[in-house]
Design a protein around this motif. Sequence first.
Motif, PDB file in Angstrom:
ATOM      1  N   ALA A  53       0.842  -1.198   0.000  1.00 47.10           N
ATOM      2  CA  ALA A  53       0.000   0.000   0.000  1.00 47.10           C
ATOM      3  C   ALA A  53       0.876   1.246   0.000  1.00 47.10           C
ATOM      4  O   ALA A  53       2.025   1.220   0.443  1.00 47.10           O
ATOM      5  N   ASP A  54       0.319   2.350  -0.490  1.00 46.91           N
ATOM      6  CA  ASP A  54       1.052   3.621  -0.482  1.00 46.91           C
ATOM      7  C   ASP A  54       1.050   4.258   0.898  1.00 46.91           C
ATOM      8  O   ASP A  54       2.030   4.890   1.300  1.00 46.91           O
ATOM      9  N   VAL A  55      -0.057   4.117   1.628  1.00 51.76           N
ATOM     10  CA  VAL A  55      -0.207   4.710   2.957  1.00 51.76           C
ATOM     11  C   VAL A  55      -0.834   3.657   3.872  1.00 51.76           C
ATOM     12  O   VAL A  55      -1.731   2.921   3.451  1.00 51.76           O
ATOM     13  N   VAL A  56      -0.362   3.588   5.114  1.00 50.90           N
ATOM     14  CA  VAL A  56      -0.916   2.673   6.111  1.00 50.90           C
ATOM     15  C   VAL A  56      -1.453   3.505   7.278  1.00 50.90           C
ATOM     16  O   VAL A  56      -0.744   4.368   7.809  1.00 50.90           O
ATOM     17  N   VAL A  57      -2.696   3.257   7.660  1.00 46.64           N
ATOM     18  CA  VAL A  57      -3.302   3.891   8.825  1.00 46.64           C
ATOM     19  C   VAL A  57      -3.492   2.808   9.881  1.00 46.64           C
ATOM     20  O   VAL A  57      -4.296   1.893   9.709  1.00 46.64           O
ATOM     21  N   TYR A  58      -2.730   2.908  10.959  1.00 46.99           N
ATOM     22  CA  TYR A  58      -2.768   1.895  12.025  1.00 46.99           C
ATOM     23  C   TYR A  58      -3.558   2.464  13.196  1.00 46.99           C
ATOM     24  O   TYR A  58      -3.144   3.440  13.824  1.00 46.99           O
ATOM     25  N   VAL A  59      -4.705   1.846  13.481  1.00 47.46           N
ATOM     26  CA  VAL A  59      -5.581   2.302  14.561  1.00 47.46           C
ATOM     27  C   VAL A  59      -5.461   1.327  15.727  1.00 47.46           C
ATOM     28  O   VAL A  59      -5.921   0.185  15.635  1.00 47.46           O
ATOM     29  N   GLY A  60      -4.799   1.748  16.793  1.00 49.24           N
ATOM     30  CA  GLY A  60      -4.728   0.940  18.007  1.00 49.24           C
ATOM     31  C   GLY A  60      -5.937   1.228  18.866  1.00 49.24           C
ATOM     32  O   GLY A  60      -5.996   2.250  19.554  1.00 49.24           O
ATOM     33  N   CYS A  61      -6.909   0.345  18.830  1.00 48.91           N
ATOM     34  CA  CYS A  61      -8.210   0.603  19.451  1.00 48.91           C
ATOM     35  C   CYS A  61      -8.329  -0.195  20.739  1.00 48.91           C
ATOM     36  O   CYS A  61      -8.717  -1.363  20.729  1.00 48.91           O
ATOM     37  N   GLY A  62      -7.947   0.431  21.857  1.00 51.21           N
ATOM     38  CA  GLY A  62      -8.079  -0.227  23.138  1.00 51.21           C
ATOM     39  C   GLY A  62      -7.008  -1.252  23.426  1.00 51.21           C
ATOM     40  O   GLY A  62      -7.154  -2.055  24.348  1.00 51.21           O
ATOM     41  N   LEU A 117     -13.096  11.489  -7.677  1.00 50.25           N
ATOM     42  CA  LEU A 117     -13.735  12.605  -8.386  1.00 50.25           C
ATOM     43  C   LEU A 117     -12.775  13.253  -9.364  1.00 50.25           C
ATOM     44  O   LEU A 117     -13.207  13.839 -10.360  1.00 50.25           O
ATOM     45  N   GLY A 118     -11.474  13.157  -9.110  1.00 47.96           N
ATOM     46  CA  GLY A 118     -10.484  13.724 -10.018  1.00 47.96           C
ATOM     47  C   GLY A 118     -10.062  12.800 -11.130  1.00 47.96           C
ATOM     48  O   GLY A 118      -9.188  13.154 -11.926  1.00 47.96           O
ATOM     49  N   GLY A 119     -10.644  11.578 -11.195  1.00 52.01           N
ATOM     50  CA  GLY A 119     -10.330  10.639 -12.268  1.00 52.01           C
ATOM     51  C   GLY A 119      -9.223   9.658 -11.954  1.00 52.01           C
ATOM     52  O   GLY A 119      -8.908   8.806 -12.793  1.00 52.01           O
ATOM     53  N   ALA A 120      -8.616   9.724 -10.779  1.00 54.45           N
ATOM     54  CA  ALA A 120      -7.567   8.779 -10.398  1.00 54.45           C
ATOM     55  C   ALA A 120      -8.202   7.508  -9.829  1.00 54.45           C
ATOM     56  O   ALA A 120      -9.413   7.427  -9.620  1.00 54.45           O
ATOM     57  N   THR A 121      -7.366   6.508  -9.602  1.00 57.07           N
ATOM     58  CA  THR A 121      -7.810   5.253  -8.996  1.00 57.07           C
ATOM     59  C   THR A 121      -7.172   5.125  -7.625  1.00 57.07           C
ATOM     60  O   THR A 121      -5.944   5.204  -7.494  1.00 57.07           O
ATOM     61  N   GLY A 122      -7.981   4.932  -6.621  1.00 61.05           N
ATOM     62  CA  GLY A 122      -7.490   4.767  -5.256  1.00 61.05           C
ATOM     63  C   GLY A 122      -8.305   3.715  -4.525  1.00 61.05           C
ATOM     64  O   GLY A 122      -9.359   3.271  -5.008  1.00 61.05           O
ATOM     65  N   SER A 123      -7.816   3.293  -3.376  1.00 59.64           N
ATOM     66  CA  SER A 123      -8.517   2.238  -2.638  1.00 59.64           C
ATOM     67  C   SER A 123      -8.317   2.399  -1.145  1.00 59.64           C
ATOM     68  O   SER A 123      -7.327   2.972  -0.696  1.00 59.64           O
ATOM     69  N   VAL A 124      -9.278   1.878  -0.393  1.00 65.69           N
ATOM     70  CA  VAL A 124      -9.192   1.760   1.067  1.00 65.69           C
ATOM     71  C   VAL A 124      -9.461   0.300   1.408  1.00 65.69           C
ATOM     72  O   VAL A 124     -10.541  -0.222   1.125  1.00 65.69           O
ATOM     73  N   THR A 125      -8.465  -0.371   1.968  1.00 69.33           N
ATOM     74  CA  THR A 125      -8.589  -1.758   2.409  1.00 69.33           C
ATOM     75  C   THR A 125      -8.645  -1.759   3.936  1.00 69.33           C
ATOM     76  O   THR A 125      -7.802  -1.146   4.584  1.00 69.33           O
ATOM     77  N   ILE A 126      -9.634  -2.432   4.501  1.00 69.82           N
ATOM     78  CA  ILE A 126      -9.816  -2.452   5.951  1.00 69.82           C
ATOM     79  C   ILE A 126      -9.512  -3.854   6.475  1.00 69.82           C
ATOM     80  O   ILE A 126     -10.100  -4.840   6.020  1.00 69.82           O
ATOM     81  N   ILE A 127      -8.575  -3.921   7.418  1.00 71.36           N
ATOM     82  CA  ILE A 127      -8.221  -5.177   8.082  1.00 71.36           C
ATOM     83  C   ILE A 127      -8.490  -4.986   9.567  1.00 71.36           C
ATOM     84  O   ILE A 127      -7.835  -4.173  10.223  1.00 71.36           O
ATOM     85  N   GLY A 128      -9.463  -5.704  10.081  1.00 72.70           N
ATOM     86  CA  GLY A 128      -9.860  -5.533  11.474  1.00 72.70           C
ATOM     87  C   GLY A 128      -9.599  -6.782  12.297  1.00 72.70           C
ATOM     88  O   GLY A 128     -10.057  -7.877  11.942  1.00 72.70           O
ATOM     89  N   ALA A 129      -8.850  -6.635  13.377  1.00 71.89           N
ATOM     90  CA  ALA A 129      -8.641  -7.749  14.299  1.00 71.89           C
ATOM     91  C   ALA A 129      -9.849  -7.891  15.213  1.00 71.89           C
ATOM     92  O   ALA A 129     -10.497  -6.904  15.563  1.00 71.89           O
ATOM     93  N   VAL A 130     -10.167  -9.124  15.562  1.00 70.50           N
ATOM     94  CA  VAL A 130     -11.259  -9.414  16.486  1.00 70.50           C
ATOM     95  C   VAL A 130     -10.684 -10.274  17.604  1.00 70.50           C
ATOM     96  O   VAL A 130      -9.959 -11.237  17.341  1.00 70.50           O
ATOM     97  N   GLY A 169      -5.454   9.388  -5.064  1.00 68.44           N
ATOM     98  CA  GLY A 169      -5.039   8.333  -5.980  1.00 68.44           C
ATOM     99  C   GLY A 169      -4.132   7.303  -5.357  1.00 68.44           C
ATOM    100  O   GLY A 169      -3.431   6.586  -6.081  1.00 68.44           O
ATOM    101  N   TYR A 170      -4.151   7.178  -4.025  1.00 69.99           N
ATOM    102  CA  TYR A 170      -3.274   6.241  -3.332  1.00 69.99           C
ATOM    103  C   TYR A 170      -4.061   5.013  -2.877  1.00 69.99           C
ATOM    104  O   TYR A 170      -5.278   5.074  -2.662  1.00 69.99           O
TER     105      TYR A 170
END
Length: 558
Positions: A237-246, A361-374, A307-308
Amino acid sequence: MGTVTRVDGPLVEIEGLAGAAMFESVVLGPHRLPGEIIALRGDRATVQAYEYTGGLAPGQPAERRGAPLSARLGPHLLGGVFDGLLRPLGGAGMWLDPAAPPARTEARSWRFTPLAGEGRAAARGTPLGSVESGSSPPYLVLSPGGEVSRIRPAGPCPSGAPVAVVGGAEVALEREQPVRRALPYAARLPEPVPLTTGQRVVDLLLPVSLGGTVAVPGGFGTGKTVLLQQIAKWCDADVVVYVGCGERGNEMADVVAELGRLADPRTGGRLADRTVVIANTSNMPMMAREAGVYTGVTVAEHFRDMGYDVVVIADSTSRWAEALRELGSRRGALPAEEGYPADLASALAAFYERAGRVTTLGGATGSVTIIGAVSPPGGDMTEPVTAQTQRFVRTLWALDRDLAYARHYPAVSWPGSFARDADAMAAAVPGGAERRGRMSGLLAEAERVSALAELVGAGTLPPQERVALLAGRLIAEGFLRQSALSPRDAFCRPERTALLADALLAVVARCRTLVEGQVPVARLEQLDFTPILRAKEAPEEEIAARRDAVLAALEASR
């Protein structure tokens, strides 16, 4: 202005807020604690507070903010560490003071490069300029749509300064964005494109697509955090968002420290420079967990619109659901199974549905992939959060306690997992569908035979079934098992994954042929398969030689 009438932990009731709206932000008491309206009845509002409410008392003032709960988006996000409301934690000191205003970034200067010309129309979502931020992906300032009447020349630009005037409105580097409202896009793309994680069991057997959704359930000690950290380090991935939730504070500290030490294999800079960490540890206010997952997805959508490809890792959604249960019980809401609110399924669906691969909206291709631990209590996969999550995700990586205790990493249980888009993604790779089909078939057969062997003993089984057990052991040890600490085996490129899989499949096929030719299976079981089992630690050019050495030993056993 209103007046606090009741305080029950994170639940606060206020009177006198005429004209208030649902999900509007409020500030509570003399310390101006942040909160959000979650219920309205006349001029009485019920608020969930995002800070510790000790000292807040009835009769103290409450003030409407006139806007929904929002996050401050800008170039300062990459490489930063924030709390659940996206307030910077850098330089905040050892103890957080809820009365202290969040750190501002106006004093920081960025190098701005214009990408649009004055007097020309800039469609919504197209870049007006870029900001260089070290080795991380360039931060793009997007147009709200309209004619560019003024744009800032190339050079340093403070965070709070406008960079352009478009359609009569100023455009700044930073902006406020409501977190519960998904950012718009032009179209959703249905074709699955695989996300490379570097973990062989995932990339070959249980792949996830760009814009896909994954649940990672597993009990305590099964390696959820290690697996998610490895994916954060090595996925493409181009960018990683790591959410430490509790999660525990020491785990979050390890994540931040290791990201700062690691070199990014894609850019050569720091891996942390393309990572956004949202830290809501177990000793921080519980309700901030509830906002933290939406904040993380909003940040991901912000970079998606540039576009990331962005990966959101939420560890863990069970702690988020516990915050929902806590607030529901204080509100007196009718509980469902195990005390969770009745709308738990709707909340999970609203979170996972914000994933996707889109045309912006600007014509680029981007994605958001969600990986959730349970984190199911006691490893119970039938508990509500795990069961409801499986309804909404496309991929499940179920972690097995027995594999984890046998020090098999990743401890992904291939019989108990699924990937609904696996066939489509395997067909896009030359030979990928056949390779995955053969590997899955051998593992399924080995799983069936091993259950039988536990009852009657492996020595009493027919030769072909004993070969199936041998094949399962070779694949588990030589392919599925991976070392997170090995510099060569921690990450496996798709080409290397294919080489290892083909080498093992060739050895297994030769074993079957020999047994069909009346070679005693006991003779094969006594052979030394170490060269092929250790091929995962060898350079790629040696894999074929190791395969040939084992094949030669098999021929000599005739």
